[in-house]
Motif scaffolding. Structure first.
Motif, PDB file in Angstrom:
ATOM      1  N   UNK A  45      46.407  56.420  31.670  1.00 53.72           N
ATOM      2  CA  UNK A  45      45.403  57.411  32.095  1.00 53.72           C
ATOM      3  C   UNK A  45      44.954  57.115  33.528  1.00 53.72           C
ATOM      4  N   UNK A  46      44.659  58.177  34.269  1.00 53.71           N
ATOM      5  CA  UNK A  46      44.148  58.007  35.625  1.00 53.71           C
ATOM      6  C   UNK A  46      42.652  57.684  35.592  1.00 53.71           C
ATOM      7  N   UNK A  47      42.234  56.815  36.513  1.00 56.25           N
ATOM      8  CA  UNK A  47      40.798  56.493  36.609  1.00 56.25           C
ATOM      9  C   UNK A  47      40.445  56.108  38.039  1.00 56.25           C
ATOM     10  N   UNK A  48      39.206  56.417  38.417  1.00 50.49           N
ATOM     11  CA  UNK A  48      38.652  55.868  39.663  1.00 50.49           C
ATOM     12  C   UNK A  48      37.727  54.717  39.268  1.00 50.49           C
ATOM     13  N   UNK A  49      37.725  53.667  40.074  1.00 43.94           N
ATOM     14  CA  UNK A  49      36.953  52.472  39.740  1.00 43.94           C
ATOM     15  C   UNK A  49      35.856  52.254  40.770  1.00 43.94           C
ATOM     16  N   UNK A  92      34.340  41.386  48.336  1.00 47.83           N
ATOM     17  CA  UNK A  92      32.968  40.887  48.109  1.00 47.83           C
ATOM     18  C   UNK A  92      31.960  41.727  48.890  1.00 47.83           C
ATOM     19  N   UNK A  93      32.311  42.028  50.135  1.00 47.63           N
ATOM     20  CA  UNK A  93      31.461  42.856  50.988  1.00 47.63           C
ATOM     21  C   UNK A  93      31.241  44.221  50.312  1.00 47.63           C
ATOM     22  N   UNK A  94      32.337  44.836  49.836  1.00 48.03           N
ATOM     23  CA  UNK A  94      32.219  46.167  49.219  1.00 48.03           C
ATOM     24  C   UNK A  94      31.499  46.095  47.871  1.00 48.03           C
ATOM     25  N   UNK A  95      31.722  45.023  47.116  1.00 53.36           N
ATOM     26  CA  UNK A  95      31.000  44.856  45.852  1.00 53.36           C
ATOM     27  C   UNK A  95      29.502  44.799  46.100  1.00 53.36           C
ATOM     28  N   UNK A 146      35.247  40.447  42.560  1.00 52.55           N
ATOM     29  CA  UNK A 146      36.308  39.494  42.209  1.00 52.55           C
ATOM     30  C   UNK A 146      37.712  40.100  42.354  1.00 52.55           C
ATOM     31  N   UNK A 147      37.813  41.358  42.794  1.00 60.75           N
ATOM     32  CA  UNK A 147      39.137  41.983  42.876  1.00 60.75           C
ATOM     33  C   UNK A 147      40.070  41.252  43.849  1.00 60.75           C
ATOM     34  N   UNK A 148      39.469  40.615  44.862  1.00 56.37           N
ATOM     35  CA  UNK A 148      40.274  39.724  45.693  1.00 56.37           C
ATOM     36  C   UNK A 148      40.990  40.362  46.868  1.00 56.37           C
ATOM     37  N   UNK A 149      40.797  41.668  47.097  1.00 54.52           N
ATOM     38  CA  UNK A 149      41.403  42.250  48.312  1.00 54.52           C
ATOM     39  C   UNK A 149      40.488  41.927  49.492  1.00 54.52           C
ATOM     40  N   UNK A 160      31.263  46.274  36.784  1.00 49.27           N
ATOM     41  CA  UNK A 160      30.059  45.662  37.361  1.00 49.27           C
ATOM     42  C   UNK A 160      30.368  45.259  38.808  1.00 49.27           C
ATOM     43  N   UNK A 161      29.322  45.115  39.636  1.00 48.68           N
ATOM     44  CA  UNK A 161      29.556  44.628  40.997  1.00 48.68           C
ATOM     45  C   UNK A 161      30.255  43.258  40.993  1.00 48.68           C
TER      46      UNK A 161
END
Ligand SMILES: NC(=O)c1ccc[n+]([C@@H]2O[C@H](COP(=O)([O-])OP(=O)(O)OC[C@H]3O[C@@H](n4cnc5c(N)ncnc54)[C@H](OP(=O)(O)O)[C@@H]3O)[C@@H](O)[C@H]2O)c1
Length: 321
Positions: free
Chosen positions: A185-189, A267-270, A260-263, A254-255
């Motif tokens: 399924x497609x999703x935006x995160x 962290x700045x965007x979170x 923690x996504x690591x790109x 959650x933020x």
């Protein structure tokens, strides 16, 4: 046009500045002309602006003398910095300071500074709801711009402080576009919970800036904010579903998970999204679509932006059963 007021546009080959150059050139009777600043007058993008009728000149925001030359004789300037090119708030502050000094040196009558909030006014470094980054920031790419506001005030240049919004055009990048989960399924995160995210078609930022210049110095010395619409993740997912004709879900993380996504910059965007979520009323209230529409009557809604851009979304095909 003879006797037109020259607007020197920083970042003219980019998203915000490009929109302003095109808005000026689309209104030849408007009394303004566009001077596009670029590091490379021979690039394809710079040449394209020249072909449209812009004066194209060399400047580097890291070189004060080049800015002084590029601002010389202009009525106004649009100033923006490029955090994602170097990831340094200190560099943004230094670049903004050079732009403010160059504008003051040449006695420019009106500058629009594309800024964002210094989030540390709301989330002091001692507030542990989000980590402190780079030693002294909560949201480095917002805080540096907010801190740089005072450079324009100190230089004594009549400045409109323009709070911009999340570009919907970010969804055209593979990192942010609707993506298929393990279930296909497609999703935006987004880590926005049920709160609204002010967003805008990036071309409208330049159009709004043009509308602000056309209003004389009405907003000089003021902070003004713009967005096209305020939408929750669920509302954006529903708009994607309608535009694409296939279900797109809202993946509300959650933020902490987002950080923690690591790109690079996660962290700045979170932290940024958490700030927008936790201070939602203040953040949304500072960038009202009604104001943006008053300076740019062709302001797009998310649905309109999607209709124009859905074919550019990098969507993976569904796996065949
Ligand atoms: N993405 C979002 O949702 C969002 C929302 C609000 C604010 N912002 C902020 O927007 C800013 C970036 O603006 P943008 O999206 O318009 O940028 P952009 O599309 O990435 O454009 C950057 C342009 O700036 C020029 N440039 C880069 N370094 C330069 C330098 N040292 N001197 C002179 N020109 C330079 C480049 O032109 P040449 O190569 O031709 O020199 C390039 O075409 C960032 O600071 C970001 O934080 C982003």
């Amino acid at each position: 046009m003879r006797d037109s007021k020259i607007i020197a546009v920083v970042g003219a080959t980019g998203a915000q500045g490009g929109g302003l150059v095109r808005a000026i050139l689309a209104d030849p009777a408007g009394g303004f002309s566009a001077r596009a600043l670029t590091r490379d007058v021979n690039s394809a993008k710079a040449q394209q602006l020249a072909k449209l009728g812009a004066e194209v000149v060399t400047a580097d925001v890291d070189n004060l003398d080049s800015l002084k030359r590029a601002f010389h004789g202009a009525y106004g300037a649009f100033c923006v910095t490029f955090f994602w090119g170097h990831f340094s708030p200190e560099k943004e502050i230094a670049e903004a300071t050079s732009m403010a000094q160059a504008a003051a040196y040449d006695g420019l009558q009106h500058v629009i500074w594309s800024t964002l909030e210094d989030t540390r006014k709301y989330v002091p470094l001692s507030d542990n709801r989000m980590p402190t980054l780079m030693g002294k920031y909560k949201v480095p790419h917002l805080d540096g711009k907010g801190e740089a506001d005072k450079a324009f005030t100190a230089a004594g240049v009549p400045t409109t402080f323009l709070l911009t919004s999340f570009y919907w055009d970010n969804f055209l990048q593979s990192g942010m576009a609707p993506k298929r989960g393990p279930d296909g399924m497609l999703a935006i995160t987004l880590p926005m919970g049920d709160k609204k995210l002010p967003g805008i078609a990036v071309e409208d930022i330049g159009r709004c800036a043009y509308g602000i210049f056309k209003r004389g110095r009405e907003f000089a010395g003021k902070i003004v904010g713009i967005s096209g619409e305020h939408l929750t993740g669920a509302q954006m997912a529903a708009a994607f579903t309608k535009a694409l004709g296939q279900e797109v879900r809202y993946n509300n993380v959650s933020p902490e998970v987002y950080r923690s996504f690591g790109f690079p910059g996660s962290e700045d965007l979170g932290n940024m999204f958490q700030f927008k979520r936790d201070f939602n009323e203040i953040f949304c209230g500072a960038r009202l679509p009604d104001f943006a529409r008053s300076v740019n009557p062709s302001l797009q809604t998310f649905e309109q932006w999607l209709a124009q851009n859905k074919h550019r979304l990098p969507i993976e095909q569904a796996a065949r059963a």
